[in-house]
Each structure stands twice: as structure tokens, then as C-alpha cells.
Design a protein around this motif. Structure first.
Motif, PDB file in Angstrom:
ATOM      1  N   ALA A  35       0.616  -1.310   0.075  1.00  0.00           N
ATOM      2  CA  ALA A  35       0.099  -0.150  -0.019  1.00  0.00           C
ATOM      3  C   ALA A  35       0.989   1.283  -0.127  1.00  0.00           C
ATOM      4  N   GLY A  36       2.137   1.224   0.262  1.00  0.00           N
ATOM      5  CA  GLY A  36       2.901   2.576   0.560  1.00  0.00           C
ATOM      6  C   GLY A  36       4.383   2.204   0.284  1.00  0.00           C
ATOM      7  N   TYR A  37       5.034   3.128   0.215  1.00  0.00           N
ATOM      8  CA  TYR A  37       6.595   3.001  -0.002  1.00  0.00           C
ATOM      9  C   TYR A  37       7.346   4.029   0.655  1.00  0.00           C
ATOM     10  N   SER A  38       8.687   3.903   0.790  1.00  0.00           N
ATOM     11  CA  SER A  38       9.529   4.576   1.443  1.00  0.00           C
ATOM     12  C   SER A  38      10.980   4.554   0.802  1.00  0.00           C
ATOM     13  N   ILE A  39      11.869   5.552   1.244  1.00  0.00           N
ATOM     14  CA  ILE A  39      13.100   5.721   0.730  1.00  0.00           C
ATOM     15  C   ILE A  39      14.167   5.550   1.804  1.00  0.00           C
ATOM     16  N   PRO A  40      15.553   5.283   1.643  1.00  0.00           N
ATOM     17  CA  PRO A  40      16.666   5.359   2.592  1.00  0.00           C
ATOM     18  C   PRO A  40      16.667   6.786   2.988  1.00  0.00           C
ATOM     19  N   ALA A  41      16.742   6.839   4.534  1.00  0.00           N
ATOM     20  CA  ALA A  41      16.492   7.999   4.917  1.00  0.00           C
ATOM     21  C   ALA A  41      17.440   8.311   6.289  1.00  0.00           C
ATOM     22  N   MET A  42      18.240   9.487   6.429  1.00  0.00           N
ATOM     23  CA  MET A  42      19.054   9.617   7.638  1.00  0.00           C
ATOM     24  C   MET A  42      18.226   9.934   9.067  1.00  0.00           C
ATOM     25  N   GLU A  43      18.577   9.824  10.063  1.00  0.00           N
ATOM     26  CA  GLU A  43      17.933  10.303  11.365  1.00  0.00           C
ATOM     27  C   GLU A  43      19.230  11.053  12.108  1.00  0.00           C
ATOM     28  N   HIS A  44      19.006  11.758  13.008  1.00  0.00           N
ATOM     29  CA  HIS A  44      19.906  12.423  13.752  1.00  0.00           C
ATOM     30  C   HIS A  44      20.995  11.553  13.890  1.00  0.00           C
ATOM     31  N   SER A  45      20.722  10.402  14.747  1.00  0.00           N
ATOM     32  CA  SER A  45      21.738   9.544  15.266  1.00  0.00           C
ATOM     33  C   SER A  45      22.720   9.139  14.115  1.00  0.00           C
ATOM     34  N   THR A  46      22.324   8.851  12.984  1.00  0.00           N
ATOM     35  CA  THR A  46      23.337   8.576  11.932  1.00  0.00           C
ATOM     36  C   THR A  46      24.128   9.453  11.542  1.00  0.00           C
ATOM     37  N   VAL A  47      23.925  10.957  11.741  1.00  0.00           N
ATOM     38  CA  VAL A  47      24.555  11.985  11.450  1.00  0.00           C
ATOM     39  C   VAL A  47      25.541  12.326  12.814  1.00  0.00           C
ATOM     40  N   THR A  48      25.026  12.314  14.131  1.00  0.00           N
ATOM     41  CA  THR A  48      25.684  12.704  15.074  1.00  0.00           C
ATOM     42  C   THR A  48      26.583  11.712  15.533  1.00  0.00           C
ATOM     43  N   SER A  49      26.612  10.394  15.192  1.00  0.00           N
ATOM     44  CA  SER A  49      27.260   9.296  15.636  1.00  0.00           C
ATOM     45  C   SER A  49      28.722   9.339  14.859  1.00  0.00           C
ATOM     46  N   PHE A  50      29.039  10.150  13.921  1.00  0.00           N
ATOM     47  CA  PHE A  50      30.247  10.607  13.350  1.00  0.00           C
ATOM     48  C   PHE A  50      31.281  11.503  14.283  1.00  0.00           C
ATOM     49  N   GLY A  51      30.384  12.254  15.203  1.00  0.00           N
ATOM     50  CA  GLY A  51      30.559  13.599  16.040  1.00  0.00           C
ATOM     51  C   GLY A  51      30.507  14.645  15.179  1.00  0.00           C
ATOM     52  N   ARG A  52      30.501  15.842  15.596  1.00  0.00           N
ATOM     53  CA  ARG A  52      30.505  17.130  15.063  1.00  0.00           C
ATOM     54  C   ARG A  52      31.276  17.407  13.978  1.00  0.00           C
ATOM     55  N   THR A  53      32.612  17.093  14.065  1.00  0.00           N
ATOM     56  CA  THR A  53      33.570  17.471  12.889  1.00  0.00           C
ATOM     57  C   THR A  53      33.401  16.334  11.745  1.00  0.00           C
ATOM     58  N   GLY A  54      32.444  15.134  12.134  1.00  0.00           N
ATOM     59  CA  GLY A  54      32.453  14.263  11.054  1.00  0.00           C
ATOM     60  C   GLY A  54      31.004  14.515  10.403  1.00  0.00           C
ATOM     61  N   GLU A  55      30.245  15.405  10.596  1.00  0.00           N
ATOM     62  CA  GLU A  55      29.150  15.699   9.913  1.00  0.00           C
ATOM     63  C   GLU A  55      29.184  15.438   8.272  1.00  0.00           C
ATOM     64  N   ALA A  56      30.303  15.940   7.605  1.00  0.00           N
ATOM     65  CA  ALA A  56      30.235  15.855   6.324  1.00  0.00           C
ATOM     66  C   ALA A  56      30.557  14.420   5.833  1.00  0.00           C
ATOM     67  N   GLN A  57      31.325  13.638   6.642  1.00  0.00           N
ATOM     68  CA  GLN A  57      31.756  12.392   6.378  1.00  0.00           C
ATOM     69  C   GLN A  57      30.339  11.481   6.442  1.00  0.00           C
ATOM     70  N   ALA A  58      29.502  11.851   7.363  1.00  0.00           N
ATOM     71  CA  ALA A  58      28.115  11.064   7.250  1.00  0.00           C
ATOM     72  C   ALA A  58      27.355  11.161   6.152  1.00  0.00           C
ATOM     73  N   TYR A  59      27.301  12.476   5.725  1.00  0.00           N
ATOM     74  CA  TYR A  59      26.722  12.800   4.300  1.00  0.00           C
ATOM     75  C   TYR A  59      27.209  12.137   3.253  1.00  0.00           C
ATOM     76  N   ARG A  60      28.624  12.266   3.302  1.00  0.00           N
ATOM     77  CA  ARG A  60      29.545  11.509   2.009  1.00  0.00           C
ATOM     78  C   ARG A  60      28.993  10.027   1.984  1.00  0.00           C
ATOM     79  N   GLN A  61      29.205   9.400   3.114  1.00  0.00           N
ATOM     80  CA  GLN A  61      28.979   7.841   3.303  1.00  0.00           C
ATOM     81  C   GLN A  61      27.252   7.576   2.682  1.00  0.00           C
ATOM     82  N   MET A  62      26.473   8.499   3.062  1.00  0.00           N
ATOM     83  CA  MET A  62      25.161   8.109   2.665  1.00  0.00           C
ATOM     84  C   MET A  62      25.042   8.164   1.260  1.00  0.00           C
ATOM     85  N   LEU A  63      25.766   9.217   0.734  1.00  0.00           N
ATOM     86  CA  LEU A  63      25.647   9.357  -0.838  1.00  0.00           C
ATOM     87  C   LEU A  63      26.420   8.023  -1.346  1.00  0.00           C
ATOM     88  N   GLU A  64      27.591   7.893  -0.997  1.00  0.00           N
ATOM     89  CA  GLU A  64      28.263   6.951  -1.593  1.00  0.00           C
ATOM     90  C   GLU A  64      27.620   5.518  -1.557  1.00  0.00           C
TER      91      GLU A  64
END
Length: 463
Positions: free
Chosen positions: A223-252
Motif C-alpha cells: 500500500a505504500g513506499y519509502s526511501i533510505p533516509a538519515m536520522e539525527h543519530s546517523t549524523v551525530t554518531s560521526f561527531g560534530r567534526t564528522g558531519e560531512a563524512q556522514a553525508y558522504r557515506q550516505m551518498l556513496e
């Protein structure tokens, strides 16, 4: 101490119902109640959800064990119990409930102040039974119907803006409102019923229980569909300095040609995330991926935050004018999932239109306001007695409180018809039990048996 059966239908009621059998006229052999929306936030309701209740509860009937258990509970609770009547149903009728339920087609949009459901007794020995079932039946109707109505109203708003500003409104509309409500409701059943009700109007959801309910009760394969999506934990788990790496890994990991994925950007600084990290450091990766990346700015005032995010994305990724002269972002979109309700959705779409942006650029995620905020008085649902037979005489009955004319109830033999004047309620002769030739009410349940089942496709088409 022996646990009680939470699925005992006899106990699925209000305490005061237990004494009502002795309060009706002694010679009553027939009674009929109706359920309607007496107004509320919308002038129309999209009726949905009764079939799930019929399958899960009413069609299973009652057993002698249920009767014994209910008797013990009510007597200990300080109330009388119609043991003779319930024992008659369980033993002589094989547990099959002697009621008839007629209802408007599921998925149909109906003006308020019209009966959606009529439930009547079919056995003179237990004419009080429809009233006993009110608590469970009304709940089964008002909640999914109200959620479906809220979702349907938002669908109409989004459709209005898509038709003004988008090239292909029909293709985009089904995924413009996504259900984020599973964690914010009071029960698993609310998630299933409410989430399923939303999917009558849209096809985007993160409420997995809704998929189960739609398949089990309406035969929907998916009946319905979804897509891969980040939540805050999957961003903050990299630490504040790792925010860009979190996004990069998601994209890759997920950004493939033709794919959709969503990235939340407010874990720290939304402006920095969208303007610098996504718009500068990762722009080439996004553009070369062939995916559509959906940006979720999850904090702040929704109209301002969405507009600002769209403007920043346009500055970094560019936009193309569609055939209606509105700008559409290149390769990126925005989803707003915080503070979303019918009012903020209209404000966001209006503001985007004023700045020359198509509604194609934005989708919405809605949680509590979709599945948890609706209550019975959102559409003022009620079940009322309208017709009885006492000592062989059939007559209409109703309430007319002098202090609240809005609670005036209908009386007589009722039907709901559709003619050149639209959908409306009519009163039929008392001595003629036949439905009106133009009735839209269909018998869906009678004497323990489900008489009419709707498919998922039928429900969606009925709107």
C-alpha cells in the motif's frame, strides 16, 4: 489471578452499557442506531476503516467462555449483566451477533450530517445489542475516518498548488505527504489503522504497521513506499567534526542513478550543512550520482526554513523553469518533517509560489498531527438511536437538547441517497423496511457474517 481476555467483545464497551438492557421499554423488540459526523473541522469526511473492525472483531462473535468472563467482571464491577441475552447469542445463535450494519462505501467522500453507518438489531430477544456495541463500533469508525479526512484535505491543498505550479501534478501528488507518525501514537493499533487511513490518499509512509493492516484487511499487496533516509543519530554518531563524512557515506552508499534518498541537515547548523557541506563539498558527488537527494531541514519555522533551504539549493545546484513558469531545483528536493499540519503546509506552498517556486520542490512528513492529534470531536462523531419498535409499534426517536441545538439527532427510518442534489439523508415510511432506490448504503454485515468486502483498489477509487 486469571488474566482477562482483552479481545472479549462483550467487554469492549463502556461500564454503563451493562445496565441499559433493563432501561429500554419492556416491550422493545427492535432498535436502530446511526453514526454520523455532526460537523467539525471539515464539511466532508472520507469514510474508511469499518471493514477492519468487522474482520478483526465482529465477525469472530462471542463464546460461552466470553459470557462467563464478562458476567464475572461486571458483577464484581458493581453492575448488572444481561446474562440471558448474551448466553442466547453464544449458545443458540452460535456466537453470531444478530445485527445488521449498512454503511456508505469505504473511501467515499460524504458531506457531514449524513449517516455513515446504520446498525440495527435483527433478533427481538436482544434489541439492545447495537447500543452495547457503540463504544467499539464508534471508535472503529471515527478514528480511521478522521485521519483519512485530514489526509484527504491536505491532498486537496497540495493538489491545488501542484495544478498551478507543476507540469505533472497527478504523477507527483501520491508522494507529497509522508506518514512519520508511528512513534507518536498511543498504540500499535492506532499506527495500523491511522497509517492505513492515510494511505487511502497518498502512497508515502514510514509506518510499517499500516502496510500490514492494508494487506490483512483490504488485500493490498503493497500500500505504500519509502526511501533510505538519515536520522539525527546517523549524523551525530560521526561527531560534530564528522558531519560531512556522514553525508558522504550516505551518498556513496545510496545515491545511484534514478534513486531517491533523504538527508537530515539540522543536527548542528542547517545553513552550514546545506550551504557549505552539501552545496559545496558534496555538490559534485550529488550531481554525478544521478540520484535525487531530498534535504530535510527539521527545525525552525516551516515556511521560512523551507523557502530559505530551497533558495540556498537553487544558488548551489541551479533550477529550471517548468512549462508553467515556475522554478524546479536541479537534482535536489526538500522535505519538511517538523511542525507540519494542514495550516503550515498551505503556508509553505503559498510562500514558495509567491517566490516563483513550483510545489514540485517540496514534500512533507507528518506525524502527530496526522495520526495522534485527531480526536472524536475533530469531526464531532456520534452514534444515536433513531428508530424502535415497542409493543408492535414502530416509531422514530431522537434527542433535541435545548442547550445545544447542534446535538439535535435524526429520527425515523433513515437512508442516505445520491441524486441530482448530491448525497443527502431522507426519511422513509415507517411501514416500509426496503431501502430507497437511490440508496448508497450497502449491507456489509448481517447476523455474524460479512456481506461486502472492499478491495484496496476499490477504496482508493471511491474517493
Amino acid at each position: 489471578m486469571k488474566p482477562l481476555n482483552p479481545h472479549n467483545l462483550i467487554l469492549n464497551t463502556d461500564s454503563y452499557k451493562a445496565s441499559h438492557y433493563a432501561q429500554f421499554p419492556k416491550g422493545m423488540t427492535y432498535a436502530s442506531w446511526y453514526i454520523e459526523s455532526r460537523g467539525g473541522d471539515s464539511n466532508f469526511v472520507r469514510f474508511f476503516g469499518l471493514q477492519a473492525f468487522l474482520i478483526e472483531y465482529l465477525s469472530k462473535g462471542v463464546s460461552l467462555e466470553d459470557v462467563e468472563e464478562a458476567k464475572a467482571v461486571f458483577l464484581a464491577h458493581g453492575l448488572p449483566f444481561p446474562e440471558e441475552g448474551w448466553r442466547y447469542i453464544a449458545q443458540d445463535l452460535g456466537g453470531r451477533l444478530p445485527v445488521r450494519i449498512r454503511a456508505v462505501p469505504e473511501g467515499r467522500v460524504v458531506p457531514v450530517h449524513n449517516p455513515l453507518v446504520i446498525i440495527e438489531s435483527t433478533d427481538p430477544k436482544v434489541p439492545w445489542l447495537p447500543g452495547w456495541l457503540e463504544t467499539a463500533l464508534l471508535r472503529a469508525v471515527w478514528y480511521p475516518t478522521t485521519v483519512c479526512t485530514v489526509s484527504w484535505g491536505i491532498r486537496n491543498t497540495i493538489k491545488e498548488y501542484l495544478e498551478k505550479t507543476a507540469d505533472d501534478p497527478e504523477a507527483e501528488l501520491p508522494f507529497k505527504l509522508h506518514d512519520f507518525g508511528a512513534r507518536g501514537v498511543s498504540s500499535l493499533e492506532s499506527a495500523g489503522l491511522g497509517g492505513m487511513a492515510h494511505l487511502v490518499n497518498f502512497m508515502g509512509t514510514d509506518t510499517v504497521t499500516a502496510l500490514i493492516y492494508a494487506r490483512n484487511y483490504y488485500g493490498a499487496e503493497m500500500a505504500g513506499y519509502s526511501i533510505p533516509a538519515m536520522e539525527h543519530s546517523t549524523v551525530t554518531s560521526f561527531g560534530r567534526t564528522g558531519e560531512a563524512q556522514a553525508y558522504r557515506q550516505m551518498l556513496e552508499t545510496f545515491a545511484k542513478p534514478g534513486a531517491l534518498l533523504a538527508m537530515v541537515i539540522d543536527s548542528y547548523n542547517r545553513e552550514h550543512a546545506v550551504g557549505q557541506i552539501i552545496g559545496e563539498e558534496l555538490r559534485e558527488l550529488i550531481q554525478q550520482s544521478g540520484a535525487t537527494v531530498v534535504i530535510r531541514p527539521d527545525s525552525g519555522d516551516p515556511p521560512f526554513v523551507v523557502l530559505r533551504t530551497v533558495q540556498t539549493l537553487e544558488a548551489k545546484f541551479g533550477a529550471t523553469l517548468n512549462q508553467k513558469g515556475y522554478k524546479v531545483l536541479n537534482g535536489v528536493r526538500v522535505i519538511q518533517g517538523d511542525g507540519v499540519n494542514a495550516d503550515t503546509i498551505r503556508k509553505v506552498l503559498f510562500l514558495l509560489e509567491q517566490w516563483g517556486y513550483s510545489a514540485s520542490n517540496v514534500a512533507f512528513g507528518m506525524g502527530g498531527a496526522l495520526l495522534q492529534h485527531p480526536h472524536r470531536d475533530t469531526q464531532k462523531f456520534a452514534q444515536k438511536l433513531h428508530l424502535v419498535t415497542v409493543d408492535g409499534e414502530t416509531y422514530g426517536v431522537g434527542k433535541s437538547p435545548v442547550d445545544d441545538p447542534g446535538k439535535l439527532s435524526k429520527k425515523g427510518r433513515l437512508d442516505v441517497i445520491q441524486d441530482e442534489r448530491g448525497i443527502r439523508t431522507v426519511e422513509l415510511p415507517l411501514d416500509d423496511p426496503q431501502p430507497h432506490p437511490q440508496s448508497i448504503l450497502q449491507t456489509v454485515f448481517e447476523n455474524g457474517e460479512i456481506k461486502r468486502r472492499y478491495t484496496w483498489e476499490e477504496v482508493r477509487r471511491n474517493g
